[in-house]
Motif scaffolding. Structure first.
Motif, PDB file in Angstrom:
ATOM      1  N   ALA A 292      51.950  53.518 -72.923  1.00 29.85           N
ATOM      2  CA  ALA A 292      51.517  54.894 -73.161  1.00 29.85           C
ATOM      3  C   ALA A 292      50.994  55.500 -71.857  1.00 29.85           C
ATOM      4  CB  ALA A 292      50.424  54.922 -74.233  1.00 29.85           C
ATOM      5  N   GLU A 293      51.209  56.793 -71.710  1.00 28.53           N
ATOM      6  CA  GLU A 293      50.865  57.438 -70.435  1.00 28.53           C
ATOM      7  C   GLU A 293      49.431  57.945 -70.380  1.00 28.53           C
ATOM      8  OE1 GLU A 293      53.859  60.425 -69.995  1.00 28.53           O
ATOM      9  OE2 GLU A 293      55.474  58.938 -69.983  1.00 28.53           O
ATOM     10  N   SER A 294      48.817  58.208 -71.540  1.00 22.69           N
ATOM     11  CA  SER A 294      47.457  58.742 -71.541  1.00 22.69           C
ATOM     12  C   SER A 294      46.820  58.518 -72.901  1.00 22.69           C
ATOM     13  CB  SER A 294      47.471  60.248 -71.248  1.00 22.69           C
ATOM     14  OG  SER A 294      48.090  60.939 -72.329  1.00 22.69           O
ATOM     15  N   ALA A 295      45.491  58.655 -72.928  1.00 21.70           N
ATOM     16  CA  ALA A 295      44.770  58.554 -74.196  1.00 21.70           C
ATOM     17  C   ALA A 295      45.200  59.671 -75.142  1.00 21.70           C
ATOM     18  CB  ALA A 295      43.269  58.611 -73.938  1.00 21.70           C
ATOM     19  N   ASP A 296      45.397  60.853 -74.592  1.00 21.76           N
ATOM     20  CA  ASP A 296      45.819  61.982 -75.438  1.00 21.76           C
ATOM     21  C   ASP A 296      47.180  61.719 -76.077  1.00 21.76           C
ATOM     22  OD1 ASP A 296      43.522  63.344 -74.932  1.00 21.76           O
ATOM     23  OD2 ASP A 296      44.388  64.696 -73.436  1.00 21.76           O
ATOM     24  N   VAL A 495      53.895  41.868 -69.863  1.00 19.58           N
ATOM     25  CA  VAL A 495      54.486  42.859 -70.780  1.00 19.58           C
ATOM     26  C   VAL A 495      53.379  43.827 -71.212  1.00 19.58           C
ATOM     27  CG1 VAL A 495      55.641  43.219 -73.006  1.00 19.58           C
ATOM     28  CG2 VAL A 495      56.187  41.198 -71.621  1.00 19.58           C
ATOM     29  N   ALA A 496      53.644  45.118 -71.145  1.00 22.31           N
ATOM     30  CA  ALA A 496      52.656  46.107 -71.588  1.00 22.31           C
ATOM     31  C   ALA A 496      52.237  45.794 -73.023  1.00 22.31           C
ATOM     32  CB  ALA A 496      53.246  47.516 -71.505  1.00 22.31           C
ATOM     33  N   TRP A 497      50.924  45.837 -73.273  1.00 18.53           N
ATOM     34  CA  TRP A 497      50.395  45.397 -74.568  1.00 18.53           C
ATOM     35  C   TRP A 497      50.978  46.195 -75.729  1.00 18.53           C
ATOM     36  CZ3 TRP A 497      47.357  41.097 -74.924  1.00 18.53           C
ATOM     37  CH2 TRP A 497      46.842  40.798 -76.188  1.00 18.53           C
ATOM     38  N   ASP A 498      51.271  47.475 -75.500  1.00 17.57           N
ATOM     39  CA  ASP A 498      51.785  48.284 -76.608  1.00 17.57           C
ATOM     40  C   ASP A 498      53.290  48.105 -76.813  1.00 17.57           C
ATOM     41  OD1 ASP A 498      52.161  49.595 -74.219  1.00 17.57           O
ATOM     42  OD2 ASP A 498      51.149  51.442 -74.798  1.00 17.57           O
ATOM     43  N   GLU A 646      68.626  42.077 -72.462  1.00 16.01           N
ATOM     44  CA  GLU A 646      67.897  43.272 -72.015  1.00 16.01           C
ATOM     45  C   GLU A 646      66.404  43.235 -72.344  1.00 16.01           C
ATOM     46  OE1 GLU A 646      69.341  45.129 -70.082  1.00 16.01           O
ATOM     47  OE2 GLU A 646      71.481  45.040 -70.516  1.00 16.01           O
ATOM     48  N   ILE A 647      66.029  42.494 -73.401  1.00 13.57           N
ATOM     49  CA  ILE A 647      64.619  42.521 -73.826  1.00 13.57           C
ATOM     50  C   ILE A 647      63.972  41.134 -73.771  1.00 13.57           C
ATOM     51  CG2 ILE A 647      63.035  43.093 -75.728  1.00 13.57           C
ATOM     52  CD1 ILE A 647      64.393  45.644 -75.696  1.00 13.57           C
ATOM     53  N   LEU A 648      64.467  40.204 -74.598  1.00 13.29           N
ATOM     54  CA  LEU A 648      63.784  38.907 -74.723  1.00 13.29           C
ATOM     55  C   LEU A 648      63.719  38.143 -73.406  1.00 13.29           C
ATOM     56  CD1 LEU A 648      65.093  37.502 -78.145  1.00 13.29           C
ATOM     57  CD2 LEU A 648      62.899  38.594 -77.661  1.00 13.29           C
ATOM     58  N   SER A 649      64.774  38.167 -72.641  1.00  8.53           N
ATOM     59  CA  SER A 649      64.819  37.318 -71.444  1.00  8.53           C
ATOM     60  C   SER A 649      64.080  37.927 -70.255  1.00  8.53           C
ATOM     61  CB  SER A 649      66.279  37.054 -71.049  1.00  8.53           C
ATOM     62  OG  SER A 649      66.884  38.256 -70.592  1.00  8.53           O
ATOM     63  N   GLN A 650      63.753  39.224 -70.341  1.00  9.78           N
ATOM     64  CA  GLN A 650      63.261  39.939 -69.162  1.00  9.78           C
ATOM     65  C   GLN A 650      61.756  39.834 -68.938  1.00  9.78           C
ATOM     66  OE1 GLN A 650      65.168  41.534 -66.799  1.00  9.78           O
ATOM     67  NE2 GLN A 650      66.897  40.619 -67.883  1.00  9.78           N
ATOM     68  N   GLY A 651      61.026  39.354 -69.954  1.00 12.03           N
ATOM     69  CA  GLY A 651      59.581  39.236 -69.790  1.00 12.03           C
ATOM     70  C   GLY A 651      58.958  40.551 -69.379  1.00 12.03           C
ATOM     71  N   GLU A 655      59.502  47.786 -66.522  1.00 15.42           N
ATOM     72  CA  GLU A 655      58.791  48.627 -67.490  1.00 15.42           C
ATOM     73  C   GLU A 655      59.429  48.481 -68.868  1.00 15.42           C
ATOM     74  OE1 GLU A 655      56.206  50.725 -67.166  1.00 15.42           O
ATOM     75  OE2 GLU A 655      55.893  50.517 -65.005  1.00 15.42           O
ATOM     76  N   ALA A 656      58.573  48.400 -69.905  1.00 10.80           N
ATOM     77  CA  ALA A 656      59.080  48.209 -71.271  1.00 10.80           C
ATOM     78  C   ALA A 656      60.018  49.341 -71.686  1.00 10.80           C
ATOM     79  CB  ALA A 656      57.907  48.110 -72.241  1.00 10.80           C
ATOM     80  N   GLY A 657      59.700  50.569 -71.283  1.00 11.25           N
ATOM     81  CA  GLY A 657      60.553  51.708 -71.642  1.00 11.25           C
ATOM     82  C   GLY A 657      61.936  51.601 -71.026  1.00 11.25           C
ATOM     83  N   VAL A 658      61.998  51.088 -69.803  1.00 14.11           N
ATOM     84  CA  VAL A 658      63.289  50.901 -69.124  1.00 14.11           C
ATOM     85  C   VAL A 658      64.112  49.847 -69.855  1.00 14.11           C
ATOM     86  CG1 VAL A 658      64.388  50.080 -66.993  1.00 14.11           C
ATOM     87  CG2 VAL A 658      62.410  51.632 -66.876  1.00 14.11           C
ATOM     88  N   LEU A 659      63.465  48.729 -70.216  1.00 12.64           N
ATOM     89  CA  LEU A 659      64.172  47.656 -70.930  1.00 12.64           C
ATOM     90  C   LEU A 659      64.711  48.164 -72.262  1.00 12.64           C
ATOM     91  CD1 LEU A 659      61.835  44.560 -70.318  1.00 12.64           C
ATOM     92  CD2 LEU A 659      63.893  45.222 -69.066  1.00 12.64           C
TER      93      LEU A 659
END
Length: 687
Positions: A292-296, A495-498, A646-651, A655-659
């Motif tokens: 996420a980019e911000s709290a808002d 990996v980003a927590w979200d 694209e996802i599982l192997s990449q750890g 960035e999660a959004g890129v994956l």
């Protein structure tokens, strides 16, 4: 005396680990690492060499891994086989580890060495995972207070140390409060309405306490059937009260394990830590390392989902109230009635309950069916090993193979028991990484708290337990199927927590697919798979009260995020904020004695502080990722391979959004989530 925690073994020597080993081992490793690091930095300075991956980053990774491999089994045992001696040893190490972590994070010379590596010509030649590791390190130095003046650095370190003690104590209080209460029942008629499987479990719990009759505890497999099936409203209320007041100033053990003051101090220190780093709230600090980019943006996401789900949730609770009144004359619906009448309504509407499914989900059939599901997607083989060093008879051990090569292994510990923390989780035992002696394979712990086998019967799972198992296995696959070989971005690391819930929630989808259920299920006596009639009912009931479930998760997520975003120096009334959140999103009845927050370990003792929204955030990703399988075939090998690649192997290498976009071919959409949950978006609204 040899210390098993200091021996660099492939797997932990659980049978040899004693509480007396813990502190000496951790102290020894911390001091050794300090000395090694000082020598390394001194040598680089004396030689005038520019830090490189090989002469600088690689040895530090090695030392971190040694420490991780010593501490991992200690943390695991503290969760699954708690004892006074182990708890004491574990807690004695928390300030040592916190102090060490602060020292490393605030070491200006070390930070400068990483900066020099990033600025060197070599950086551009490094792999993506190496570059990401260095960038993350530099971010984390800032978040550890490396830029602060000395007095503020010290305060930051003191806060971190105190928080590690407070959060551990919070968790201990919940565990102790959970096991301090039980209800002894000798009159079987009090259990009218309960299925036989639940009664058998309660009888077994009584036998374990050397009591006659039945015992209800606050472990989930024990109390949940009471709230769902017990005709005795008085018993439901008593169990409900005991559960929602645990670890608080009221209830059966009032004040004995009270987390009230701990919550306030935790919030105060988190806010102060955020302030030191220049953030307005702990929520802003939390989001700094997330997708996420911000709290808002987070608050907007949660509010938007609430707007979409609440109208349907209100219709669902209105239906339930009308049903309870018309069919049972119950016109004063209380929280301890909701599960009971919901189950009656589900039975009336779909003629199905979790108990109807249970005989078709014996644990061994389910495990083999889960393995087959994953094998069909990713071409894997699973091999159970019986000759391994264990810590409890419940624990099992499996290896994962592909094309004749071992990829990973994992411990599986499924049943609720005394001295075991509640809930379900995956944790890291070993991380995949390159070492001087070859590739270190990943190892995971997969832990649940299911209903144990009763008598001669195998453990029979509910469908909810089935999805929990698949959920944790999804986390495990994320850790174990990584192809990364730099520890900091290998598996779930980095990996980003979200985004970390994406693979876990993704795998749950197969628990509803007829093609998969054909081999995941099998009657424990006949082997017959789930009959079509039951399957049809299960699928029809899948979204029963799904909007109510959605707003319940949103209640937890908004409470957590607002609490950490709105808390200020003068303190906060935690209960008042929870009440305010409930007034906006909750549709089920509430009571003023509920102290849910006092046992909300996810945010006060786990990693989800200002991050509980991650479950819903990642659910958007997982539902959308699964929609590609819906389009291309749920066992489509090419689609499975794409998800693996694209996802599982990449750890955490990218960035999660890129994956996600690499896999899906576009940005995520919330529409599949709403569709999967059966939530109708009002006309004119866009999903």
């Amino acid at each position: 005396m040899s210390n098993p925690l200091l021996e660099n073994q492939v797997l932990p020597a659980f049978s040899a680990i004693e509480p007396a080993h813990v502190k000496p081992a951790i102290e020894s490793l911390l001091n050794r690492n300090r000395e090694r690091l000082a020598n390394l930095l001194a040598e680089l300075k004396a030689s005038g060499e520019t830090p490189s991956w090989d002469n600088f980053a690689a040895p530090i990774e090695e030392w971190d891994d040694e420490l991780s491999k010593a501490w991992s089994p200690v943390g695991h045992l503290n969760g699954v086989k708690n004892s006074e001696a182990l708890r004491e040893a574990y807690n004695a190490c928390l300030p040592l580890l916190s102090q060490y972590s602060t020292e490393i994070g605030q070491n200006t010379e070390l930070c400068n060495a990483y900066k020099a590596l990033k600025a060197s010509p070599e950086f551009d030649q490094l792999s993506v995972q190496q570059q990401t590791t260095i960038n993350n390190e530099l971010r984390d130095f800032h978040l550890a207070g490396v830029d602060l003046p000395e007095d503020k650095k010290k305060r930051f370190g003191d806060i971190s140390q105190r928080l590690s003690e407070l959060t551990s104590k919070f968790s201990e209080n919940v565990l102790d409060a959970t096991h301090a209460w039980h209800k002894h029942i000798t009159d079987e008629s009090m259990l009218d309405g309960l299925p036989d499987s639940a009664k058998q479990l309660l009888a077994q719990l009584a036998q374990q306490k050397e009591l006659s009759g039945y015992v209800v505890t606050l472990d989930f497999p024990s109390f949940y059937p009471i709230l769902t099936y017990a005709d005795s409203r008085e018993l439901r209320e008593e169990v409900y009260r005991a559960n929602v007041t645990k670890a608080s100033e009221i209830g059966p053990n009032a004040g004995q394990f009270d987390n009230t003051d701990l919550m306030k101090e935790i919030l105060q220190l988190r806010y102060e830590k955020a302030q030191l780093l220049g953030y307005n709230s702990y929520a802003e600090l939390s989001v700094a390392s997330k997708m996420a980019e911000s709290a808002d943006q987070v608050l907007g996401f949660l509010d938007d989902l609430a707007v979409k789900a609440k109208p349907q949730a209100e219709r669902e609770i209105a239906e339930l109230k009308a049903f309870a009144k018309e069919e049972f004359g119950a016109d004063d619906l209380q929280p301890w009635d909701v599960g009971y009448y919901a189950e009656k309504l589900r039975q009336q509407r779909y003629a199905i309950s979790q108990e109807d499914i249970r005989p078709y989900l014996p644990v061994d059939t389910v495990i083999q069916g889960m393995f087959k599901t994953v094998s069909n997607l990713f071409d894997l083989e699973f091999v159970e090993k019986t000759d391994f060093d264990t810590y409890h008879p419940d624990a099992r051990f499996f290896e994962i193979h592909k094309d004749g090569q071992q990829l990973a292994s994992f411990y599986l510990d499924l049943y609720a028991r005394e001295k075991k923390r509640g809930g379900a989780w995956m944790d890291v035992c070993r991380t995949r990484r390159n070492t001087a002696s070859g590739l270190q394979l990943p190892v995971a712990y997969l832990v649940c708290n299911f209903t144990p086998p009763v008598g001669d019967q195998p453990a029979l799972l509910t469908h909810d337990e089935l999805t929990t198992l698949f959920h944790e296995f999804g986390h495990g696959l994320h850790h174990m199927l990584t192809r990364m070989d730099v520890a900091a971005v290998s598996g779930i690391s980095g990996v980003a927590w979200d985004a970390v819930e994406l693979p876990s929630q993704f795998l749950e989808n197969w628990c509803y697919e007829p093609e998969a259920l054909a081999f995941i299920s099998g009657h424990y006596e006949t082997g017959e798979p789930l009959p079509q009639e039951l399957l049809d009912k299960l699928l029809a009931a899948k979204n029963f009260q799904s909007a109510m479930a959605t707003v319940r998760q949103l209640e937890f997520a908004l409470f957590d995020f607002r609490l950490h975003h709105e808390f200020r120096d003068q303190g906060a009334d935690v209960q008042a904020l929870l009440d305010d959140v409930r007034s906006k999103v909750t549709v089920v009845p509430t009571v003023d004695f509920s102290r849910f927050q006092h046992s909300f370990t996810h945010i006060f003792a786990g990693g989800y502080a200002a991050g509980y929204y991650s479950y819903k955030w990642a659910e958007v990703l997982s539902a959308d990722a699964f929609s590609r399988f819906e389009e291309e075939g749920i066992f489509n090998k090419a689609t499975g391979q794409s998800f693996l690649d694209e996802i599982l192997s990449q750890g955490g290498s990218r960035e999660a959004g890129v994956l996600f976009e690499n896999f899906r071919g576009r940005a995520p959409s919330v529409e599949p989530l709403l569709r999967h949950c059966g939530i109708d978006v009002a006309e004119g609204e866009t999903a």
